[in-house]
Enzyme design. Sequence first.
Site, short mmCIF file in Angstrom:
data_model
loop_
_atom_site.label_atom_id
_atom_site.label_comp_id
_atom_site.label_asym_id
_atom_site.label_seq_id
_atom_site.Cartn_x
_atom_site.Cartn_y
_atom_site.Cartn_z
N GLY A 39 21.40 19.46 8.51
CA GLY A 39 21.71 18.03 8.62
C GLY A 39 20.92 17.22 7.62
N HIS A 124 9.81 18.56 15.47
CA HIS A 124 9.70 17.49 16.46
C HIS A 124 9.23 18.14 17.75
CE1 HIS A 124 10.24 13.58 17.95
NE2 HIS A 124 11.55 13.53 18.12
N ASP A 208 5.99 9.75 17.63
CA ASP A 208 7.22 9.62 16.86
C ASP A 208 8.22 8.68 17.56
OD1 ASP A 208 8.59 10.86 14.45
OD2 ASP A 208 10.10 11.15 16.00
N GLU A 248 11.79 -10.43 0.38
CA GLU A 248 10.44 -10.55 -0.16
C GLU A 248 9.53 -9.45 0.40
OE1 GLU A 248 8.84 -14.52 -0.12
OE2 GLU A 248 6.79 -13.80 -0.41
#
Length: 348
Positions: A39, A124, A208, A248
């Site tokens: 992926g 993960h 995470d 910005e």
Amino acid sequence: MAKLNFGGVEENVVTRDEFPLKKAVETLKDETVAVIGYGVQGPGQALNLKDNGFNVIVGQRKNSKTWDKAVADGWVPGETLFEVEEAAKKGTIVQYLLSDAGQIAQWETVKNQLNPGDALYFSHGFGITYKDQTGIVPPKDVDVILVAPKGSGTSLRRLFVEGKGLNSSYAIFQDATGKAYDRVVSLGIGVGSGYLFETDFQKEVYSDLTGERGILMGALAGVFEAQYEVLRKNGHSPSEAFNETVEELTQSLMPLVAENGMDWMYANCSTTAQRGALDWRHKFKKATLPVFDDLYESVKTGEEARVTIKANEKDDYRVKLEEELKELRESEIWKTGAQVRKLRPENN
Ligand SMILES: NC(=O)c1ccc[n+]([C@@H]2O[C@H](COP(=O)([O-])OP(=O)(O)OC[C@H]3O[C@@H](n4cnc5c(N)ncnc54)[C@H](OP(=O)(O)O)[C@@H]3O)[C@@H](O)[C@H]2O)c1
């Protein structure tokens, strides 16, 4: 492993100086790394490992555009590209890089292909930490390790090609062979990490999920919208509101923070900006701290995992996701953003 001081706190880190790429390749010279899933992380990690000289194969389901993408990237069916089950069988290190929902769906298949002494690798901590919800419980006779690059697989590959790297965390959940540390660090260096910092599976997933729901994505989009709305309702044009809120920040200020830190960016702004920002910083912190506490609690109790797994299980997940992304894309702020990007000098 070296102990380095971060803001007064000591941490275990690994850099290429003490664990060079050559040592990593040598450590894994008899191993086959099977990258399961092509992926976003899959391509970044598999291609970097291959280019760094490791033995790599890819596992991906056939009859999928993703299979075609792997072929287009140079993986050869029957030689270096296989179905998930076959790749898992051939690998001595199985890098489990399906989507988190895909990992749940394919777990029985992959588990059955793990041999004693193999290593099961994640990017993960989700599957292992929330095992009550995912059902991912590895056999006791395999190493279970993690390298989590702190960024997209696309950036991991892009930075590698540019000769740079993303920092990654690493963790060992289970050391069945006594080789887990050498394996995990070799892979961390091999996938193209900058420096590696130590964590555990639970801390990785808690930080995470907090980060992406918080400052990296959820909070960022939320505060952008809030400021844009205030400017718009007070009569400012979309152009003015967008430039003052997003453009910005991304084009001018964040690159300065990335290079030299927040204090340096503050020091190089006007005195008017400095005074106001130094005062309002505390007010924003106070306002958002309870929200971050709620978020962390929701991650810790497993509620965020439950919501994610439930949403991903639905057949119309992709359709619903596209509807939500369309709503974001077609909101005034992001339609303005598209127009502003077109007007950047480099696009004209
Ligand atoms: N995205 C990132 O950059 C990133 C960053 C750090 C860590 N991670 C972690 O890395 C891991 C991989 O994440 P990712 O974002 O690369 O995932 P992804 O892009 O969503 O992965 C999709 C892969 O999973 C396959 N897949 C999904 N459902 C499947 C199923 N039921 N059966 C078989 N294959 C299935 C897909 O095949 P098809 O295309 O055929 O569906 C594709 O190969 C996750 O643990 C994630 O948390 C990701």
